[in-house]
Design a protein around this motif. Structure first.
Motif, PDB file in Angstrom:
ATOM      1  N   ALA A 242       0.746  -1.209  -0.003  1.00 31.70           N
ATOM      2  CA  ALA A 242       0.118   0.117  -0.035  1.00 31.70           C
ATOM      3  C   ALA A 242       0.797   1.260   0.032  1.00 31.70           C
ATOM      4  O   ALA A 242       0.682   2.541  -0.495  1.00 31.70           O
ATOM      5  CB  ALA A 242      -0.891  -0.104   1.201  1.00 31.70           C
TER       6      ALA A 242
ATOM      7  N   GLU B  36       9.125   3.663   7.410  1.00 36.76           N
ATOM      8  CA  GLU B  36       8.811   2.395   7.625  1.00 36.76           C
ATOM      9  C   GLU B  36       9.544   1.791   9.159  1.00 36.76           C
ATOM     10  O   GLU B  36      10.792   2.145   9.112  1.00 36.76           O
ATOM     11  CB  GLU B  36       9.449   1.371   6.348  1.00 36.76           C
ATOM     12  CG  GLU B  36       9.535  -0.095   6.843  1.00 36.76           C
ATOM     13  CD  GLU B  36       8.167  -0.682   7.345  1.00 36.76           C
ATOM     14  OE1 GLU B  36       7.218  -0.614   6.545  1.00 36.76           O
ATOM     15  OE2 GLU B  36       8.248  -1.408   8.366  1.00 36.76           O
TER      16      GLU B  36
ATOM     17  N   THR C 170       3.847  -7.589   5.056  1.00 36.10           N
ATOM     18  CA  THR C 170       3.483  -8.728   5.402  1.00 36.10           C
ATOM     19  C   THR C 170       4.718  -9.890   4.831  1.00 36.10           C
ATOM     20  O   THR C 170       4.611 -11.037   5.322  1.00 36.10           O
ATOM     21  CB  THR C 170       2.475  -9.012   4.261  1.00 36.10           C
ATOM     22  OG1 THR C 170       1.113  -8.475   4.722  1.00 36.10           O
ATOM     23  CG2 THR C 170       1.879 -10.480   4.288  1.00 36.10           C
TER      24      THR C 170
ATOM     25  N   ASP D  10      -2.129 -16.425  -2.228  1.00 39.29           N
ATOM     26  CA  ASP D  10      -3.210 -17.017  -2.575  1.00 39.29           C
ATOM     27  C   ASP D  10      -4.182 -16.733  -3.598  1.00 39.29           C
ATOM     28  O   ASP D  10      -5.375 -17.081  -3.994  1.00 39.29           O
ATOM     29  CB  ASP D  10      -4.151 -18.001  -1.426  1.00 39.29           C
ATOM     30  CG  ASP D  10      -4.576 -16.986  -0.618  1.00 39.29           C
ATOM     31  OD1 ASP D  10      -4.775 -15.719  -1.219  1.00 39.29           O
ATOM     32  OD2 ASP D  10      -5.223 -17.269   0.348  1.00 39.29           O
TER      33      ASP D  10
ATOM     34  N   TYR E  39      -1.096 -10.303  -8.485  1.00 36.95           N
ATOM     35  CA  TYR E  39      -0.773  -9.999  -7.164  1.00 36.95           C
ATOM     36  C   TYR E  39       0.521  -9.091  -7.384  1.00 36.95           C
ATOM     37  O   TYR E  39       1.358  -9.503  -6.388  1.00 36.95           O
ATOM     38  CB  TYR E  39      -0.498 -11.104  -6.263  1.00 36.95           C
ATOM     39  CG  TYR E  39      -0.422 -10.775  -4.896  1.00 36.95           C
ATOM     40  CD1 TYR E  39      -1.501 -10.148  -3.904  1.00 36.95           C
ATOM     41  CD2 TYR E  39       0.726 -10.754  -3.970  1.00 36.95           C
ATOM     42  CE1 TYR E  39      -1.533  -9.502  -2.795  1.00 36.95           C
ATOM     43  CE2 TYR E  39       0.680 -10.509  -2.643  1.00 36.95           C
ATOM     44  CZ  TYR E  39      -0.286  -9.875  -2.095  1.00 36.95           C
ATOM     45  OH  TYR E  39      -0.121  -9.270  -0.777  1.00 36.95           O
TER      46      TYR E  39
ATOM     47  N   MET F 246       6.453   5.825  13.131  1.00 35.78           N
ATOM     48  CA  MET F 246       5.796   6.869  13.352  1.00 35.78           C
ATOM     49  C   MET F 246       5.124   6.742  14.849  1.00 35.78           C
ATOM     50  O   MET F 246       4.586   5.483  15.097  1.00 35.78           O
ATOM     51  CB  MET F 246       4.285   6.981  12.722  1.00 35.78           C
ATOM     52  CG  MET F 246       3.372   7.919  13.218  1.00 35.78           C
ATOM     53  SD  MET F 246       1.692   8.021  12.095  1.00 35.78           S
ATOM     54  CE  MET F 246       0.964   6.520  12.925  1.00 35.78           C
TER      55      MET F 246
ATOM     56  N   THR G 235      -0.837  -7.095  10.005  1.00 32.98           N
ATOM     57  CA  THR G 235       0.353  -6.694  10.437  1.00 32.98           C
ATOM     58  C   THR G 235       0.718  -7.025  11.825  1.00 32.98           C
ATOM     59  O   THR G 235       1.694  -7.398  12.238  1.00 32.98           O
ATOM     60  CB  THR G 235       0.325  -5.214  10.170  1.00 32.98           C
ATOM     61  OG1 THR G 235      -0.189  -5.097   9.105  1.00 32.98           O
ATOM     62  CG2 THR G 235       1.602  -4.753  10.135  1.00 32.98           C
TER      63      THR G 235
ATOM     64  N   ASP H 244      -5.884   0.219   2.782  1.00 36.34           N
ATOM     65  CA  ASP H 244      -6.167  -1.022   3.001  1.00 36.34           C
ATOM     66  C   ASP H 244      -6.775  -1.282   4.431  1.00 36.34           C
ATOM     67  O   ASP H 244      -6.467  -2.077   5.288  1.00 36.34           O
ATOM     68  CB  ASP H 244      -4.822  -1.692   3.047  1.00 36.34           C
ATOM     69  CG  ASP H 244      -4.809  -3.296   2.815  1.00 36.34           C
ATOM     70  OD1 ASP H 244      -6.081  -3.837   2.827  1.00 36.34           O
ATOM     71  OD2 ASP H 244      -3.748  -3.967   3.275  1.00 36.34           O
TER      72      ASP H 244
ATOM     73  N   SER I 225      -5.873  -8.015  -3.318  1.00 32.76           N
ATOM     74  CA  SER I 225      -5.983  -6.752  -2.564  1.00 32.76           C
ATOM     75  C   SER I 225      -5.124  -5.565  -3.058  1.00 32.76           C
ATOM     76  O   SER I 225      -5.404  -4.420  -2.790  1.00 32.76           O
ATOM     77  CB  SER I 225      -5.558  -6.869  -1.103  1.00 32.76           C
ATOM     78  OG  SER I 225      -5.002  -8.105  -0.851  1.00 32.76           O
TER      79      SER I 225
END
Ligand SMILES: Cc1cc2nc3c(=O)[nH]c(=O)nc-3n(C[C@H](O)[C@H](O)[C@H](O)COP(=O)(O)OP(=O)(O)OC[C@H]3O[C@@H](n4cnc5c(N)ncnc54)[C@H](O)[C@@H]3O)c2cc1C
Length: 486
Positions: free
Chosen positions: A14, A34, A42, A54, A60, A101, A138, A380, A391
């Motif tokens: 995302a 990050e 993930t 999957d 994906y 953050m 997460t 997300d 997704s």
């Protein structure tokens, strides 16, 4: 204090999608935070044996970054992580790593976000807009099982796999039978004595995985149009799956029959079959894909305990059925905090934190913007997951909305609470008769406080794209431009 146009929090799919979309709209002054030492989200955190996507690999991934060299129909976790690293390098996206953050607050006097950072780059960033791309699967969920802390052996969550533990010949207990467990258990059973605690069985359909030969990969590399056609086909197949997952009677009956036939074909023992047969509607919980899970159980290499882990007494694991099992290693395949996202505690808008605003479950407009949180975007998050398709498609749609909205803004973007209420009512209405809400199971798509569907988007990807395309700015309150604040 550092200044930036936009701060993006999170270096997973995302976060990268957000940066690419913002740049496409000419917004380059973006800092990505990050908290971990590398990007990947993930796919950095989940390294358990057998981890893979999957959703077919060629769907994906980012639309503008096709990858011809996926090793098979369903890519392994390490390949996806490498793909994300490669994409970030190609796009020259350089997040501030090891920099969480700590919190963010809306400064009403300045009409700016104040984002406090820690770790490698402690300080404060002054930003016009904040994009939360902190993920939804997460934060590992550790179940509240009496005596868990008394277990003396190694114990870890699937998303924090301890590669230092020798599992050869060990008695390994796995708790949970969701998507991670179904990938993990067949691999584990090759080397360990596995006991599997199953509170609720999953609906499982054939995976039909296969490797892509070097020739095929070369053909994909040589002919981008071929890859694009494949992606289009996979997209259409995914969209067609929506009917069976969302409760269309005929489609669900056909998919249920296929799942039962799969179980029947792979598990000859009627008693074991009965234990593995779900008693709730098809689609209510995430439908899983596996050709290896049932054979591992049928082989006798895995002992199925068809009830939940109730208490732990040292090495003895006591099931709700009363059965007692001894284990050397305990693996928690118990999923994630999905409905209550820890990042929501960190963000304070005009009057309250996001967690307080979401005290009865996540809400938003367009699954992306939230009333009371000016110039804030959540990717997300509320009603942005899917059970039938990739997704990444949703994140890309959201990222496009963020970039288009920010690029077109003429002042602070404050969501009209009525727009959020109307969107929430739309979601509730669309969800009411679906198996996710009415299918007779407990799932991670529904908020346990309100019983509302807060994670999943109750529609196709096409419908989501249309819904975002229709949002033309009147979801925001009229802007009053005040000098000195821009
Ligand atoms: C095992 C597994 C398999 C999956 N398989 C599929 C699949 O096949 N298909 C599918 O569509 N989806 C799948 N998913 C869902 C998957 O989570 C998403 O597809 C996608 O990877 C999520 O990307 P994201 O960027 O939203 O979140 P994440 O990948 O979780 O990234 C979020 C990032 O934000 C960072 N972060 C969080 N809080 C902070 C903070 N305060 N400060 C700084 N950084 C922070 C995290 O460290 C993390 O790197 C799977 C999930 C799991 C767990």
């Amino acid at each position: 204090m550092t200044r930036a146009e936009v701060v993006v929090v999170g270096g997973g799919f995302a976060g990268l999608a957000a940066v690419m979309a913002l740049r496409a709209q000419g917004i380059d002054d973006v800092i990505v935070l990050e908290r971990a030492a590398s990007i990947g989200g993930t796919w950095r955190d989940n390294t358990y044996p057998g981890v893979a996507c999957d959703v077919p690999s060629h769907l994906y991934g980012f639309a503008d970054h096709p990858w011809p060299h996926w090793s098979g129909v369903f890519a392994r976790g390490d390949e996806i992580r490498a793909y994300l690293e490669r994409t970030a390098a190609t796009e020259r996206i350089t997040p501030w790593l090891c920099t969480p953050m700590l919190d963010a607050r809306w400064d009403a006097a300045a009409d700016r976000w104040r984002v406090r950072t820690g770790g490698a780059r402690p300080g404060e960033i002054d930003a016009a807009a904040l994009v939360l791309a902190c993920g939804r699967l997460t934060e590992p969920r550790i179940p509240d099982i009496p005596g868990l802390e008394s277990f003396p052996g190694p114990m870890f969550h699937t998303a924090r796999w301890d590669h230092g533990v020798d599992l050869d010949g060990a008695r390994v207990a796995v708790v949970g039978t969701g998507a991670s467990a179904v990938q993990l258990v067949p691999r584990l059973a090759r080397r360990s004595e596995v006991t599997l605690f199953q509170r609720t069985p999953a609906w499982i359909v054939p995976r039909d995985d296969r490797p892509y030969s070097p020739d095929e990969q070369d053909r994909f590399a040589a002919d981008p149009a071929l890859l694009e056609r494949l992606r289009d086909e996979l997209y259409a197949e995914g969209e067609a799956r929506y009917a069976s997952r969302s409760g269309d009677a005929d489609a669900a009956a056909a998919a249920r029959a296929a799942a039962l036939a799969h179980l029947h074909a792979q598990v000859p023992d009627p008693r074991l079959r009965a234990e593995l047969t779900p008693d709730y509607a098809f689609g209510c919980k995430r439908v899983l894909l596996s050709d290896e899970f049932y054979p591992a159980l049928a082989s006798g290499r895995v002992r199925l305990e068809a009830s939940a882990l109730a208490t732990v007494e040292g090495r003895t694991l006591v099931a709700a059925s009363g059965a007692r099992h001894e284990a050397d290693v305990l693996v928690l395949a118990t999923g994630f905090h999905s409905t209550r996202q820890p990042y929501a505690e960190l963000v304070r808008g005009e009057t309250q934190t996001l967690a307080a605003h979401w005290s009865a479950g996540m809400t938003s407009f367009a699954s992306t913007v939230v009333a009371g949180f000016p110039n804030l975007f959540v990717l997300d998050g509320p009603n942005a997951s899917l059970g039938h398709n990739s997704s990444v498609l949703m994140m890309e749609a959201q990222a496009g909305y963020v970039a288009r909205t920010l690029a077109g803004r003429a002042g602070v973007l404050r969501v009209d609470p009525r727009a959020e209420a109307a969107y929430t009512a739309e979601i509730d209405e669309a969800a009411a008769s679906t198996p996710w809400v009415a299918g007779g199971c407990r799932n991670w798509y529904v908020d346990e406080r309100s019983g509302r569907l807060t994670l999943l988007w109750p529609g196709t990807v096409d419908a989501f794209r249309d819904r975002l395309a229709k949002a033309c700015g009147d979801e925001f309150l009229p802007v009053t431009l005040e000098r000195g604040k821009r």
